[in-house]
Scaffold this active site. Structure first.
Site, PDB file in Angstrom:
ATOM      1  N   THR A 120     -16.436  48.900 128.445  1.00 45.12           N
ATOM      2  CA  THR A 120     -17.068  48.278 129.601  1.00 45.12           C
ATOM      3  C   THR A 120     -18.438  47.761 129.173  1.00 45.12           C
ATOM      4  O   THR A 120     -19.134  48.402 128.387  1.00 45.12           O
ATOM      5  CB  THR A 120     -17.237  49.263 130.779  1.00 45.12           C
ATOM      6  OG1 THR A 120     -17.952  50.419 130.327  1.00 45.12           O
ATOM      7  CG2 THR A 120     -15.888  49.670 131.331  1.00 45.12           C
ATOM      8  N   ASP A 175     -12.143  56.418  84.927  1.00 45.37           N
ATOM      9  CA  ASP A 175     -11.960  57.845  85.168  1.00 45.37           C
ATOM     10  C   ASP A 175     -12.572  58.627  84.021  1.00 45.37           C
ATOM     11  O   ASP A 175     -12.523  58.184  82.862  1.00 45.37           O
ATOM     12  CB  ASP A 175     -10.476  58.190  85.309  1.00 45.37           C
ATOM     13  CG  ASP A 175     -10.257  59.524  86.005  1.00 45.37           C
ATOM     14  OD1 ASP A 175     -10.645  60.567  85.438  1.00 45.37           O
ATOM     15  OD2 ASP A 175      -9.705  59.534  87.122  1.00 45.37           O
ATOM     16  N   ASP A 191     -11.177  49.160 123.784  1.00 48.60           N
ATOM     17  CA  ASP A 191     -11.473  48.634 125.110  1.00 48.60           C
ATOM     18  C   ASP A 191     -12.785  49.265 125.564  1.00 48.60           C
ATOM     19  O   ASP A 191     -13.032  50.444 125.344  1.00 48.60           O
ATOM     20  CB  ASP A 191     -10.333  48.889 126.092  1.00 48.60           C
ATOM     21  CG  ASP A 191     -10.137  50.359 126.420  1.00 48.60           C
ATOM     22  OD1 ASP A 191     -10.498  51.222 125.579  1.00 48.60           O
ATOM     23  OD2 ASP A 191      -9.594  50.662 127.496  1.00 48.60           O
ATOM     24  N   VAL A 203      -6.903  62.227 100.248  1.00 50.59           N
ATOM     25  CA  VAL A 203      -5.530  61.718 100.299  1.00 50.59           C
ATOM     26  C   VAL A 203      -4.682  62.523  99.327  1.00 50.59           C
ATOM     27  O   VAL A 203      -4.976  62.565  98.131  1.00 50.59           O
ATOM     28  CB  VAL A 203      -5.476  60.223  99.930  1.00 50.59           C
ATOM     29  CG1 VAL A 203      -4.041  59.708 100.004  1.00 50.59           C
ATOM     30  CG2 VAL A 203      -6.400  59.404 100.838  1.00 50.59           C
ATOM     31  N   TRP A 204      -3.645  63.159  99.829  1.00 48.40           N
ATOM     32  CA  TRP A 204      -2.754  63.927  98.978  1.00 48.40           C
ATOM     33  C   TRP A 204      -1.652  63.022  98.420  1.00 48.40           C
ATOM     34  O   TRP A 204      -1.466  61.894  98.882  1.00 48.40           O
ATOM     35  CB  TRP A 204      -2.159  65.101  99.746  1.00 48.40           C
ATOM     36  CG  TRP A 204      -3.175  66.152 100.108  1.00 48.40           C
ATOM     37  CD1 TRP A 204      -4.517  66.099  99.883  1.00 48.40           C
ATOM     38  CD2 TRP A 204      -2.924  67.393 100.772  1.00 48.40           C
ATOM     39  NE1 TRP A 204      -5.126  67.239 100.354  1.00 48.40           N
ATOM     40  CE2 TRP A 204      -4.175  68.056 100.905  1.00 48.40           C
ATOM     41  CE3 TRP A 204      -1.784  68.012 101.250  1.00 48.40           C
ATOM     42  CZ2 TRP A 204      -4.302  69.304 101.506  1.00 48.40           C
ATOM     43  CZ3 TRP A 204      -1.900  69.271 101.853  1.00 48.40           C
ATOM     44  CH2 TRP A 204      -3.141  69.899 101.971  1.00 48.40           C
ATOM     45  N   VAL A 205      -0.919  63.526  97.465  1.00 42.73           N
ATOM     46  CA  VAL A 205       0.173  62.760  96.855  1.00 42.73           C
ATOM     47  C   VAL A 205       1.120  62.234  97.928  1.00 42.73           C
ATOM     48  O   VAL A 205       1.619  61.107  97.848  1.00 42.73           O
ATOM     49  CB  VAL A 205       0.938  63.625  95.836  1.00 42.73           C
ATOM     50  CG1 VAL A 205       2.164  62.891  95.310  1.00 42.73           C
ATOM     51  CG2 VAL A 205       0.030  64.031  94.683  1.00 42.73           C
ATOM     52  N   THR A 206       1.354  63.035  98.949  1.00 39.86           N
ATOM     53  CA  THR A 206       2.291  62.680 100.021  1.00 39.86           C
ATOM     54  C   THR A 206       2.022  61.304 100.603  1.00 39.86           C
ATOM     55  O   THR A 206       2.953  60.574 100.948  1.00 39.86           O
ATOM     56  CB  THR A 206       2.208  63.731 101.144  1.00 39.86           C
ATOM     57  OG1 THR A 206       2.530  65.007 100.610  1.00 39.86           O
ATOM     58  CG2 THR A 206       3.156  63.404 102.289  1.00 39.86           C
ATOM     59  N   TYR A 248       5.381  77.464 100.557  1.00 40.77           N
ATOM     60  CA  TYR A 248       6.366  76.431 100.246  1.00 40.77           C
ATOM     61  C   TYR A 248       6.927  76.697  98.854  1.00 40.77           C
ATOM     62  O   TYR A 248       6.341  77.434  98.045  1.00 40.77           O
ATOM     63  CB  TYR A 248       5.762  75.025 100.350  1.00 40.77           C
ATOM     64  CG  TYR A 248       4.651  74.720  99.360  1.00 40.77           C
ATOM     65  CD1 TYR A 248       4.924  74.418  98.023  1.00 40.77           C
ATOM     66  CD2 TYR A 248       3.326  74.701  99.780  1.00 40.77           C
ATOM     67  CE1 TYR A 248       3.904  74.125  97.126  1.00 40.77           C
ATOM     68  CE2 TYR A 248       2.298  74.414  98.891  1.00 40.77           C
ATOM     69  CZ  TYR A 248       2.598  74.127  97.567  1.00 40.77           C
ATOM     70  OH  TYR A 248       1.595  73.849  96.678  1.00 40.77           O
ATOM     71  N   HIS A 291      -6.202  76.266  96.230  1.00 38.16           N
ATOM     72  CA  HIS A 291      -4.920  76.583  96.859  1.00 38.16           C
ATOM     73  C   HIS A 291      -4.034  77.172  95.773  1.00 38.16           C
ATOM     74  O   HIS A 291      -3.940  76.638  94.663  1.00 38.16           O
ATOM     75  CB  HIS A 291      -4.339  75.287  97.431  1.00 38.16           C
ATOM     76  CG  HIS A 291      -2.857  75.256  97.569  1.00 38.16           C
ATOM     77  ND1 HIS A 291      -2.169  76.119  98.377  1.00 38.16           N
ATOM     78  CD2 HIS A 291      -1.926  74.450  97.011  1.00 38.16           C
ATOM     79  CE1 HIS A 291      -0.880  75.833  98.315  1.00 38.16           C
ATOM     80  NE2 HIS A 291      -0.706  74.836  97.478  1.00 38.16           N
TER      81      HIS A 291
END
Length: 826
Positions: free
Chosen positions: A549, A34, A547, A358-361, A261, A230
């Site tokens: 054909t 990092d 699935d 990908v969020w912390v959640t 929130y 945000h």
């Protein structure tokens, strides 16, 4: 086992979780790199407010969040917990939101997470700062809470280090080295180049978050991700919270009617807002670690954009009127075009993987999913079909498209969205050759993979004089018209043209094509030219991949009816190294009309230069022919349960094909019919929709498609695992019927046996021929017996339903085979 040499780029919550999960599984030749200092490296994880709400319309996303809750709840750093399980409370301040909370509670029940609706008094009891006069009710999820993201990074990095994982902070990634892999016909990663030297690698996983597009470009990969700012603000001390010794004691709070929130921080409150205009940022413009004012993912707070949020906060939480906003940030997070993560391997560079958006959640869940995928070759704990990075069509990777749709997802993040609601601009994007005629007929269009697809046609309004079409409940009546029912009944009675162009079509060609398809599919497709086979593709663990054909049009050429871009990706990844097979997507250059109904042969045969009788073209056979002057490939298939054909031609001749069929069909009462009717008719026949009724988590036997498995044909991918699964079917995809015509459900609702939740609905609608509501649902095998009475939880009510024998319509297949041209075949 030490495993391959793995380099994880990014030491946020996702990279840390992956390092921990991989090393748990015995891979220890791992380096985490990092550019920032650990554990707060400067990405989104370093400033994330940490709210974990598990309720989600996606089963996968809820399960990823649930695992994150469970894992982080068991972690600490020197006695400091990584998760504060204070619960989550979603508030309703409008009747529409209160109704929506009932739907969300249904999702939780369907996916196995505890959640209950509470009244306004209990909302205030749970969170005393809430203004009782503003609140109509709420949704309480006791296991929700606050992830302490920086501590979660530290805890998981420590665990990984203890197993031998190397962690290098303050190493900036400059490039990714690759070499040509002639055998695979692609490039392969060899090293990660940093400002402190190269790190050899067999596998590179990009967990770089908001920098993901920049890192992916190093291997020529387009990542449909946009960093957006945000707003997150912190109040000064709130007198009503004076003396609060713990960081958080009240539930995390969502006020989605105002895009807000809230969370505790001792005697202060954190306020997050999605109510401002989108603030996109290019990954290339994010400040370097050492020159950022605070950290790279944090931009200067714009107070003017927060004014409405602060005014609404003071109304909902009156105690905040005694304080003010003391600090705030515009924090960068990752948004995608469809709101889902980006997981998987690059289609062009072997060994380059991404775990992005990908969020912390969902972070710990994604760490586990990726570790299973890397080590085992597939993910067994989660169904990742909605998350695959290779799910997109080419136009969906265009920068302008990614920007527009990501910004739209930011705006809609807390909106009440109908399951059929089409995305906004840019539209239209893809139109079939029939589009001009469809517009003339007053088509109401929804979108499928960018295609404008008719749902019904206003031109069919005269049909409403013939049938009394029942009106469903308010929610089901949105994105609906009684014309849906009229078109379904008209198809059963006469003949209809359906635009099937949006379905993915692949061509597989070459001397090795038959053997290649035999290896990938569960049925015997090495049959005579003209054969069409419904078959399955499986993963190594015996679960479904798709699935499809398979139509054999020549000795070495096959046409595949596929479900989407992941199928193309699956084919390309399994191509033989000898170059004996070529696969290409032919969708854009071709088109398809489904001509179906008891009078379909009367329409088609006079136009054709070939025999379309039962003897001339049997069920599940294909042939070349001319319809008027238009060359077509005709396949005798029908997903609406009626006599007919899928008629394919090149895009340039599509309009001529439509006009030719339309002119011939009108004297027979022919109509154009939309996807609404199609869905009703296919439910009556019990035809499964991949991605809705069955997904990567299911096997053929429990999904009711075991008939497509021909174990006697020889080996195929997943066969060994499937042998073990055949003996122990514990759940089944089951047909339920509903007598009340107004009680049409929409999908994802919980199913109850008495007061016990036992399963969930997949796809549903009304069967206009059978006169009943239809819902397919996953249930324990012991409850799948016909005649069993159950209930479906629909918003705040219970809908009585009964397990039915399937198919509901034409079980003897007489209409499909053309031996029952008229009458009721129920």
């Amino acid at each position: 086992m030490a495993g391959p040499r793995v380099v994880i780029i990014g030491a946020g919550v996702v990279g840390a979780a992956l390092a921990d999960e991989l090393s748990c599984r015995g891979w220890t030749e791992i380096t985490v790199v990092d550019q920032g200092p650990l554990p707060a490296t400067g990405g989104s994880s370093s400033h994330a407010p940490g709210l974990v709400f598990q309720a989600n319309p996606s089963k996968t996303m809820t399960e990823l969040a649930r695992y994150t809750v469970e894992k982080l709840g068991a972690l600490d750093v020197d006695g400091q917990p990584c998760f504060l399980q204070v619960g989550g409370l979603e508030l309703a301040t409008t009747p529409e939101r209160l109704t929506e909370l009932a739907r969300r509670q249904g999702w939780l029940t369907s996916w196995g997470v505890e959640g209950r609706l509470v009244g306004p008094d209990e909302c205030v009891a749970l969170h005393p700062l809430v203004n009782r006069e503003r609140v109509l009710g709420g949704l309480l999820v006791p296991t929700d809470g606050l992830a302490v993201a920086v501590l979660a990074v530290e805890a998981q990095i420590r665990a990984a280090r203890a197993r031998g994982v190397r962690v290098l902070d303050r190493h900036e990634v400059l490039d990714i080295r690759t070499r040509a892999d002639e055998a695979a016909g692609s490039d392969r990663v060899t090293a990660v180049v940093t400002d402190r030297g190269d790190i050899p690698a067999d596998v590179v996983v990009c967990c770089a978050g908001i920098w993901g597009p920049k890192v992916a470009r190093m291997v020529g990969m387009s990542l449909p991700l946009t960093p957006l700012a945000h707003q997150l603000a912190w109040t000064g001390p709130v007198p009503a919270l004076a003396g609060q010794a713990e960081e958080a004691v009240r539930p995390i709070l969502r006020h989605q009617d105002a895009d807000l929130y809230y969370r505790d921080r001792f005697d202060r409150l954190g306020i997050g807002s999605y109510g401002h205009h989108p603030m996109p940022v290019s990954a290339d413009d994010i400040a370097p670690v050492d020159s950022a004012e605070q950290m790279p993912s944090v931009l200067r707070f714009t107070a003017d954009d927060f004014a409405d949020a602060w005014g609404e906060t003071r109304s909902l939480l009156p105690a905040t009127r005694d304080t003010k906003v003391e600090e705030g940030i515009n924090g960068l997070f990752s948004f995608t075009t469809d709101g889902m993560p980006l997981l998987g391997e690059s289609p062009e560079v072997k060994g380059f993987w991404v775990a992005e958006a990908v969020w912390v959640t969902h972070s710990a869940g994604v760490g586990r999913a990726m570790a299973e995928w890397l080590v085992d070759g597939h993910c067994s704990s989660f169904d990742l079909h909605e998350c695959e990075v290779n799910r997109f069509e080419p136009h969906q990777l265009a920068p302008a498209y990614v920007h527009a749709r990501s910004c739209r997802n930011f705006v809609e993040v807390y909106d009440i969205l109908h399951p059929l609601q089409p995305p906004g601009a840019p539209r239209p994007l893809r139109t079939s050759p029939f589009h001009v005629r469809e517009r003339e007929l007053g088509a109401f269009f929804l979108e499928a993979s960018g295609w404008e697809r008719p749902q019904w046609y206003a031109a069919n309004e005269p049909l409403l004089d013939r049938w009394d079409i029942p009106t469903p409940n308010d929610w089901a009546a949105r994105m609906w018209s009684p014309l849906v029912g009229a078109e379904a009944l008209a198809t059963r009675e006469s003949v209809a043209l359906y635009d099937m162009t949006a379905l993915k079509r692949l061509e597989v060609e070459g001397p090795g094509a038959a053997a290649f398809l035999q290896r990938l599919t569960t049925s015997d497709v090495d049959k005579s030219v003209g054969s069409v086979t419904y078959t399955l593709m499986l993963d190594e663990d015996g679960t479904l991949r798709s699935d499809i054909t398979v139509a054999r049009l020549a000795r070495h050429r096959f046409q595949i009816g596929a479900n989407g871009s992941p199928d193309l990706d699956w084919f390309l990844r399994h191509l033989p190294e000898d170059g004996s097979v070529a696969v290409r997507d032919i969708t854009a250059g071709t088109c398809c009309i489904g001509l179906w109904g008891p009078r379909a042969r009367e329409v088609l045969q006079p136009l054709a230069d070939a025999d379309f009788s039962d003897a001339g073209l049997r069920y599940f056979r294909a042939r070349r022919a001319h319809i008027g002057v238009v060359p077509v490939t005709a396949m005798r298939l029908s997903y609406v349960g009626e006599l007919g054909w899928e008629l394919y031609t090149s895009a340039d001749l599509g309009l001529k094909l439509w006009d030719t069929l339309w002119e011939a069909a009108r004297p027979h009462g022919g109509i154009a019919a939309g996807r609404g009717a199609f869905n009703s008719l296919r439910l009556e026949k019990g035809y499964r929709a991949f991605g809705t009724d069955m997904t990567y988590e299911h096997d053929p036997y429990e999904a009711g498609v075991g008939f497509a498995v021909k174990r006697e044909k020889g080996d195929f991918i997943g066969r060994a695992a499937l042998e073990r699964r055949a003996a122990g079917v514990r759940r089944r995809l089951t047909c339920l019927t509903i007598d009340d015509p107004g009680a049409v459900v929409m999908g994802k609702e919980p199913v109850y046996d008495g007061d016990r939740p036992v399963g969930y609905v997949t796809s549903a609608g009304y069967g206009y021929t059978v006169g009943k509501g239809i819902a397919y649902a996953w249930l324990p095998a012991e409850l799948a017996a016909p005649g069993r009475a159950l209930d479906i939880g629909y918003f705040d009510r219970r809908v009585p339903a009964v397990v039915a024998q399937e198919p509901l319509f034409d079980p003897a297949m007489r209409r499909l085979r053309g031996s029952h041209p008229s009458g009721d075949a129920r």
